[in-house]
Design a protein around this motif. Structure first.
Motif, mmCIF file in Angstrom:
data_model
loop_
_atom_site.group_PDB
_atom_site.id
_atom_site.type_symbol
_atom_site.label_atom_id
_atom_site.label_comp_id
_atom_site.label_asym_id
_atom_site.label_seq_id
_atom_site.Cartn_x
_atom_site.Cartn_y
_atom_site.Cartn_z
ATOM 1 N N HIS A 576 -36.082 96.416 -44.348
ATOM 2 C CA HIS A 576 -34.619 96.517 -44.379
ATOM 3 C C HIS A 576 -33.968 95.274 -43.767
ATOM 4 O O HIS A 576 -32.927 94.805 -44.247
ATOM 5 N N ASP A 580 -31.216 92.380 -45.300
ATOM 6 C CA ASP A 580 -30.003 91.885 -44.626
ATOM 7 C C ASP A 580 -30.026 90.356 -44.544
ATOM 8 O O ASP A 580 -29.015 89.691 -44.793
ATOM 9 N N HIS A 603 -37.808 94.870 -51.489
ATOM 10 C CA HIS A 603 -37.409 96.011 -52.330
ATOM 11 C C HIS A 603 -38.647 96.746 -52.862
ATOM 12 O O HIS A 603 -38.671 97.994 -52.899
ATOM 13 N N LEU A 606 -40.202 98.922 -50.361
ATOM 14 C CA LEU A 606 -39.336 100.086 -50.090
ATOM 15 C C LEU A 606 -39.286 101.031 -51.288
ATOM 16 O O LEU A 606 -38.470 101.954 -51.318
#
Length: 873
Positions: A576, A580, A603, A606
């Motif tokens: 994450h 950012d 990504h 995740l």
């Protein structure tokens, strides 16, 4: 007894307020508040009624003809009584006796009026202090009433010095009662009160001590105040009217001249303004503020030499008055002394860094600095001129204006006036600007001036090393930096660029050691950043993150530094945070394309499989030929397509990653090959799938998943001999702890092909008992029928058809069985038997096991299932 108001005042009816005031003042001598309080009260009431009469019989005057409240205050006199106990009737009055409180109030008001009417008492604080500190007037209620009655009195006597108003305010607190006062007086009058209490609006009353005063001093004060107010509102016509009238009343009041000077300034008439300030100068030659105005006017009229004399006089009396410095600097510019002007403006900026006038003038002058210095030197190169230039150079260096410093020093060099320090500073600055040849020249000059040409060897070496570094000749730069460090092991810049050169050459261990040596001397964010990059490349990412924390990345946002940071975060599974950081990097003006790659991987980890496809497309749109990351990018895209069941797209992308097979380790090699094989199995490209399945078997000959998929491929391709060998190999594999049910299905197919129906029945039955249906049930029924179990065969085939209604293969088999069974019954009586012969037709698709039923594939493609599907074509 009743007496008319005009009789009390002793005049004929009039609307002239000035006559009313004079009549009232004359009658006060007769009706003294202490000697005849009742008479005083009647006189006061008569005066108020007369003012009311004047209000209704006189047109409104110009807004600046008197203080703003004077046009409205009559309403207060007309609508209010001096004492609530004493009702006033127009034209005639009752003579009701006064009580003790009323007598005290009248006495206070009388003394106040007396002080006010004597101009010298009016401006003397002591005359008021005695009255305000009188104990007889103590008490909250009395003070409260006195406060309002005083304001009513001051409506006729509005002009006292501000400091006197504020003395009253300390006792009666009017400044805290603005809203309450507006309930009793007009807003204009309350505004007047508040202005008198504000120091900004204070008027100078010192004129009263040295000029002959007019009879109507209040008129003069009113004109002066209104002139000032008109100027503040920009009403120049009204200001002129009031100033002219005030000057007629008192010709030599300095404050009137000051206001007139401001008036002419507003008009832009510098000559008249100059005359006005000259009059003030004649009255007071020591008034520095006036001298400042006088100098300013002379400057405006291009009389700069006279203006400079006055500015110097001001500067001799005061240490650093900014206005005088600004004025003098402006004069110097006008007479062509720009260098001296620059020094003055710099002095001002040093004192007041926020002074925009000096900053703007410096910008303007510095734009043509070279021209100004040439002009200045053309007037002479004596010690005074050289000294000014050295001061200028020093100022530029102290204020970090290095470009101007360089320009100034080059002019000084022409006069042969460069010092050792200036040469070394100039060499360093030129080196930083990549003007290496000039920098070398000044280092050599510094060596000569020092008497030791080796004294600046270190600086020259550093310059040569920096040249090589900037030109990406890192090996050459390294040798120079090593030589510098041999002379000075603690040279921080050499340590830093040594480390940066090694980092560029991908020698991360050595680069890290130099960064750490630099950190031992200084906690510099750049050293932490360089060490962090080395640690990231060495995959010591947890330690790298600690160094990034000290590198203050948020304060110095840089797309390339943040991309390194993203890599470290990615390798510590902080996905994450990577997203950012990627967002921040993509908002930068410049950034490395690897950020798309790291963003896609975050990504992907995740389990967000759509974004990586777009991000990797962006990454692959650049020219990246030969980069290993390209193959991984295609691999990630292929895996994402597998998650979306886009088998053809996945297979196409896997083909683009075959280069990975040349440098992957054994563990990754196994999974890559299995992924390729699985994709081609999913697209039913069995020949291609077989290529990778055989490669997989070469790496691990006992892999049960690979053996099972090879069996399936041969069955699909009807390669019976190969299928026989594949089946034998599978059953011979001792590592197959759990036999897959489909192996019995494929074994049954083989037995059917070689007409060993009873063996086929055994295999199909085993697969059926292990839970397989569909094709197994259909072929099981067919095998049973071939062995003579007609009813069992047809029942099993019908079961298959019930599971998959309309399946063409199942329907063909059942129809053939039923037709044969019917013919058999007809012919059985005649011939005694009839052999069943089923004409084989090409089947659509064979049922197959989950292609991804492998531990490695499930780890790489979690949640993806390529299941057996019933399709009709």
């Amino acid at each position: 007894m009743r007496i008319g108001i005009w009789d009390y005042l002793g005049i004929e009816p009039t609307s002239d307020r000035t006559l009313l005031k004079r009549a009232y003042a004359a009658k006060l001598k007769i009706y003294h508040p202490e000697e005849d309080p009742e008479g005083f009260q009647m006189l006061r009431s008569a005066y108020e009624s007369a003012l009311d009469y004047a209000k209704h019989s006189q047109d409104e005057t110009d807004s600046f003809s008197m203080p703003a409240f004077e046009n409205e205050m009559e309403n207060d006199f007309a609508n209010q009584q001096v004492y609530e106990q004493l009702p006033i009737e127009e034209e005639e009055y009752d003579d009701t006796p006064l009580g003790p409180t009323e007598r005290l109030i009248l006495d206070f008001l009388h003394k106040t009026a007396g002080n006010y009417d004597d101009i010298k008492s009016r401006i003397n604080p002591e005359s008021w202090r005695e009255l305000l500190e009188d104990d007889r007037y103590e008490g909250i209620e009395l003070r409260y009433r006195l406060g309002f009655e005083l304001l009513r009195l001051f409506m006729d006597r509005p002009w006292s010095p501000g400091y006197i108003w504020r003395m009253f305010d300390e006792v009666f607190f009017w400044s805290h009662m603005e809203l309450e006062l507006q309930e009793h007086f007009s807003k204009a009058y309350v505004d007047h009160i508040m202005m008198q209490l504000t120091p900004y609006w204070d008027m100078d009353y010192s004129f009263a001590e040295h000029v002959q005063l007019p009879d109507d001093i209040d008129r003069y004060l009113s004109c002066k105040f209104n002139a000032r107010q008109a100027l503040s509102y920009g009403d120049l016509e009204s200001a002129e009217q009031f100033l002219m009238e005030a000057a007629e009343l008192i010709p030599d009041d300095i404050e009137i001249y000051r206001l007139m000077g401001e008036y002419w300034l507003r008009r832009g008439n510098w000559s008249e303004a100059l005359k006005t300030y000259q009059r003030i100068y004649m009255l007071n030659a020591e008034d520095m503020n006036n001298i400042q105005h006088l100098a300013h006017m002379l400057s405006k009229l291009k009389r700069n030499e006279e203006a400079l004399d006055l500015y110097d006089r001001i500067l001799a009396h005061h240490e650093h008055p900014i206005e005088a410095l600004l004025g003098k600097a402006a004069c110097l510019v006008q007479i062509g002394k720009e260098i001296e002007a620059i020094l003055l403006y710099s002095q001002i900026t040093k004192q007041e860094s926020w002074n925009m006038i000096s900053r703007m003038q410096l910008l303007k002058l510095n734009r043509d600095l070279d021209l100004h210095i040439q002009r200045y030197m053309s007037k002479g190169s004596d010690q005074a001129h050289l000294f000014s230039l050295k001061l200028l150079a020093e100022m530029y260096y102290e204020t970090n204006q290095y470009e101007h410093y360089i320009t100034t020093l080059k002019h000084l060099e022409k006069a042969g006036e460069l010092s050792l320090l200036e040469c070394s500073q100039l060499a360093k600055l030129l080196g930083e600007r990549e003007q290496y040849e000039e920098a070398e020249h000044y280092y050599l000059l510094a060596g000569k001036l020092s008497g030791n040409e080796q004294a600046f060897r270190q600086e020259r070496l550093y310059l040569e090393a920096k040249i090589s570094y900037d030109q990406s000749h890192y090996d050459t730069a390294l040798s120079k930096y090593e030589e510098i460090l041999s002379l000075n092991p603690g040279h921080l810049d050499a340590l830093y660029y040594m480390a940066e050169s090694l980092l560029a050459l991908e020698n991360y261990d050595r680069a890290l050691s130099y960064f750490k040596q630099a950190l031992e001397q200084e906690n510099n964010r750049l050293y932490y950043l360089g060490a962090a990059k080395c640690l990231t490349e060495m995959r010591h990412c947890h330690e790298a993150l600690e160094h990034y924390r000290h590198a203050e990345l948020d304060d110095y946002i840089n797309g390339f530094d943040y991309t390194y940071y993203a890599c470290a975060l990615l390798n510590t599974a902080r996905y994450h945070e990577v997203l950012d950081i990627a967002q921040t990097v993509l908002e930068c003006d410049d950034y490395p394309i690897m950020i798309y790659y790291y963003n896609a991987l975050a990504h992907y980890h995740l389990k967000e499989y759509e974004a990586p496809i777009d991000l990797m497309n962006e990454y692959l749109s650049y020219d990246l030929e030969g980069e290993p990351s390209v193959f991984y990018a295609y691999l990630i895209k292929a895996n994402c397509f597998m998650h979306f069941n886009k088998w053809e797209d996945a297979a196409r992308h896997y083909l683009k990653t075959e280069e990975l097979l040349h440098f992957a380790d054994e563990s990754n090699l196994k999974i890559y090959i299995k992924q390729y094989a699985a994709a081609f199995l999913a697209t039913r490209e069995f020949d291609k799938a077989l290529i990778y399945l055989r490669k997989s078997l070469e790496i691990d000959e006992h892999c049960s998943w690979t053996q099972l998929q090879i069996v399936r491929v041969h069955a699909e391709l009807k390669q019976w001999t190969a299928l026989d060998k594949a089946l034998i190999a599978y059953f011979d594999n001792k590592s197959n702890e759990h036999t897959d049910p489909y192996i019995f299905f494929y074994s049954g197919l083989y037995m059917m092909e070689v007409l060993r129906y009873k063996d086929a029945v055994k295999f199909f039955k085993t697969a059926y008992n292990l839970g397989l249906r569909g094709d197994i049930s259909s072929y099981y029924g067919l095998a049973l029928f071939h062995t003579g179990d007609y009813h069992g065969g047809m029942d099993m085939t019908r079961e298959a058809l019930n599971e998959r209604p309309g399946h063409p293969d199942y329907m063909d088999r059942l129809r053939a069985m039923e037709e044969h069974f019917e013919k058999r019954n007809r012919l059985f009586a005649k011939m005694g038997f009839m052999t069943f012969k089923y004409t084989k037709k090409p089947t659509r698709y064979l049922d197959f096991p989950n292609i991804l039923d492998d531990e490695q594939l499930q780890l790489e493609l979690p949640g993806v299932v390529i299941e057996n599907e019933y399709k009709i074509k």
